[in-house]
Design an enzyme around this catalytic site. Structure first.
Site, PDB file in Angstrom:
ATOM      1  N   LYS A   9      13.523  74.625  50.297  1.00  0.00           N
ATOM      2  CA  LYS A   9      14.377  73.703  51.041  1.00  0.00           C
ATOM      3  C   LYS A   9      13.553  72.913  52.076  1.00  0.00           C
ATOM      4  CE  LYS A   9      18.547  76.601  50.489  1.00  0.00           C
ATOM      5  NZ  LYS A   9      19.630  77.310  51.212  1.00  0.00           N
ATOM      6  N   TYR A  49      25.934  71.803  45.427  1.00  0.00           N
ATOM      7  CA  TYR A  49      26.652  72.787  46.238  1.00  0.00           C
ATOM      8  C   TYR A  49      28.171  72.658  46.072  1.00  0.00           C
ATOM      9  CZ  TYR A  49      22.462  74.466  48.707  1.00  0.00           C
ATOM     10  OH  TYR A  49      21.259  75.061  49.034  1.00  0.00           O
ATOM     11  N   ASN A 112      17.488  78.913  55.567  1.00  0.00           N
ATOM     12  CA  ASN A 112      17.009  80.105  54.847  1.00  0.00           C
ATOM     13  C   ASN A 112      15.981  79.811  53.750  1.00  0.00           C
ATOM     14  OD1 ASN A 112      18.714  79.110  52.935  1.00  0.00           O
ATOM     15  ND2 ASN A 112      20.113  80.858  52.905  1.00  0.00           N
ATOM     16  N   HIS A 115      16.315  78.137  47.796  1.00  0.00           N
ATOM     17  CA  HIS A 115      17.498  78.247  46.933  1.00  0.00           C
ATOM     18  C   HIS A 115      17.092  78.850  45.605  1.00  0.00           C
ATOM     19  CE1 HIS A 115      21.105  77.301  44.645  1.00  0.00           C
ATOM     20  NE2 HIS A 115      20.272  76.969  43.672  1.00  0.00           N
ATOM     21  N   GLU A 126      22.032  73.819  37.203  1.00  0.00           N
ATOM     22  CA  GLU A 126      21.101  73.324  38.223  1.00  0.00           C
ATOM     23  C   GLU A 126      19.823  72.766  37.592  1.00  0.00           C
ATOM     24  OE1 GLU A 126      20.818  76.696  40.837  1.00  0.00           O
ATOM     25  OE2 GLU A 126      22.900  76.475  41.496  1.00  0.00           O
TER      26      GLU A 126
HETATM   27  P1  DAT Z   1      22.721  81.563  48.514  1.00  0.00           P
HETATM   28  O1  DAT Z   1      21.848  80.408  48.933  1.00  0.00           O
HETATM   29  O2  DAT Z   1      22.117  82.874  48.926  1.00  0.00           O
HETATM   30  O3  DAT Z   1      23.091  81.510  47.047  1.00  0.00           O
HETATM   31  P2  DAT Z   1      25.446  80.693  49.078  1.00  0.00           P
HETATM   32  O4  DAT Z   1      25.490  80.149  47.681  1.00  0.00           O
HETATM   33  O5  DAT Z   1      26.554  81.585  49.503  1.00  0.00           O
HETATM   34  O6  DAT Z   1      24.073  81.473  49.351  1.00  0.00           O
HETATM   35  O7  DAT Z   1      25.388  79.492  50.109  1.00  0.00           O
HETATM   36  C1  DAT Z   1      24.584  78.350  49.851  1.00  0.00           C
HETATM   37  C2  DAT Z   1      23.876  77.965  51.116  1.00  0.00           C
HETATM   38  O8  DAT Z   1      24.831  77.542  52.068  1.00  0.00           O
HETATM   39  C3  DAT Z   1      23.110  79.101  51.800  1.00  0.00           C
HETATM   40  O9  DAT Z   1      21.821  79.266  51.272  1.00  0.00           O
HETATM   41  C4  DAT Z   1      23.105  78.643  53.234  1.00  0.00           C
HETATM   42  C5  DAT Z   1      24.421  77.929  53.377  1.00  0.00           C
HETATM   43  N1  DAT Z   1      25.441  78.835  53.937  1.00  0.00           N
HETATM   44  C6  DAT Z   1      26.151  79.771  53.275  1.00  0.00           C
HETATM   45  N2  DAT Z   1      26.989  80.420  54.077  1.00  0.00           N
HETATM   46  C7  DAT Z   1      26.816  79.857  55.301  1.00  0.00           C
HETATM   47  C8  DAT Z   1      27.382  80.078  56.590  1.00  0.00           C
HETATM   48  N3  DAT Z   1      28.315  81.007  56.776  1.00  0.00           N
HETATM   49  N4  DAT Z   1      26.937  79.309  57.608  1.00  0.00           N
HETATM   50  C9  DAT Z   1      26.003  78.361  57.437  1.00  0.00           C
HETATM   51  N5  DAT Z   1      25.425  78.099  56.247  1.00  0.00           N
HETATM   52  C10 DAT Z   1      25.831  78.836  55.208  1.00  0.00           C
HETATM   53 MG    MG Z   2      24.339  80.277  45.988  1.00  0.00          MG
END
Ligand code: DAT
Ligand code: MG
Length: 149
Positions: A9, A49, A112, A115, A126
């Site tokens: 990212k 997303y 974080n 991805h 994707e």
């Molecule tokens: P991942 O990236 O582990 O698959 P996800 O699909 O639940 O996680 O969410 C996609 C991204 O969205 C994640 O990497 C960071 C952001 N995100 C998720 N939950 C969040 C939250 N509660 N607050 C802020 N950003 C969040």
């Molecule tokens: Mg995810």
């Protein structure tokens, strides 16, 4: 062979972690079959997303992922989808196991670093969202006989 979509990212690129992250997957034994730098448009980000549309963090997530270049890759290997998720660590870097990518380098969920696709269906979706067929390479590695039995 299974394929997954991974992406360093904008925070990972800014923090000069792209090489380190690519290196972890290479050293594990996974094969890079596609690799490029790009800056994601809002339209593609909203598609990528899409499952999070309507959530409170969605707008910030789209702002963030489009804020600078990313390094996108497709990896191939046995069990690569789940293995890459394990190597990334939990979504919240403070909860991610030490030694994982997020556990090693991150603090906030919204920063974080990486991805990775979470299922065969999302991997297929994707990969086709970010790579054309002619950007994916089919080649043999002699070292594979020292990685797979
Ligand atoms: P991942 O990236 O582990 O698959 P996800 O699909 O639940 O996680 O969410 C996609 C991204 O969205 C994640 O990497 C960071 C952001 N995100 C998720 N939950 C969040 C939250 N509660 N607050 C802020 N950003 C969040
Ligand atoms: Mg995810």
């Amino acid at each position: 062979m299974e394929r997954t979509y991974l992406m360093v990212k904008p925070d990972g690129v800014q923090r000069s972690l792209a090489g380190e992250i690519i290196s972890r997957f290479e050293k594990k034994g996974f094969k890079i079959i596609g690799l490029k730098m790009l800056q994601i448009s809002r339209a593609i980000a909203e598609k990528h997303y899409g499952e999070h549309a309507g959530k409170p963090f969605f707008a910030g997530l789209v702002d963030f992922i489009t804020s600078g270049p990313v390094v996108a890759m497709v990896l191939e290997g046995s069990g690569v989808i789940n293995a890459a998720r394990e190597m990334m660590g939990a979504t919240n870097p403070l909860k991610a196991a030490p030694g994982t990518i997020r556990g090693s380098y991150g603090i906030d969920t919204g920063r974080n670093i990486i991805h990775g696709s979470d299922s065969p269906e999302s991997a297929a979706r994707e990969i086709s969202l970010f790579f054309r067929e002619d950007e994916l390479f089919s080649y043999n590695r002699d070292v594979d006989r020292w990685i797979y039995e």
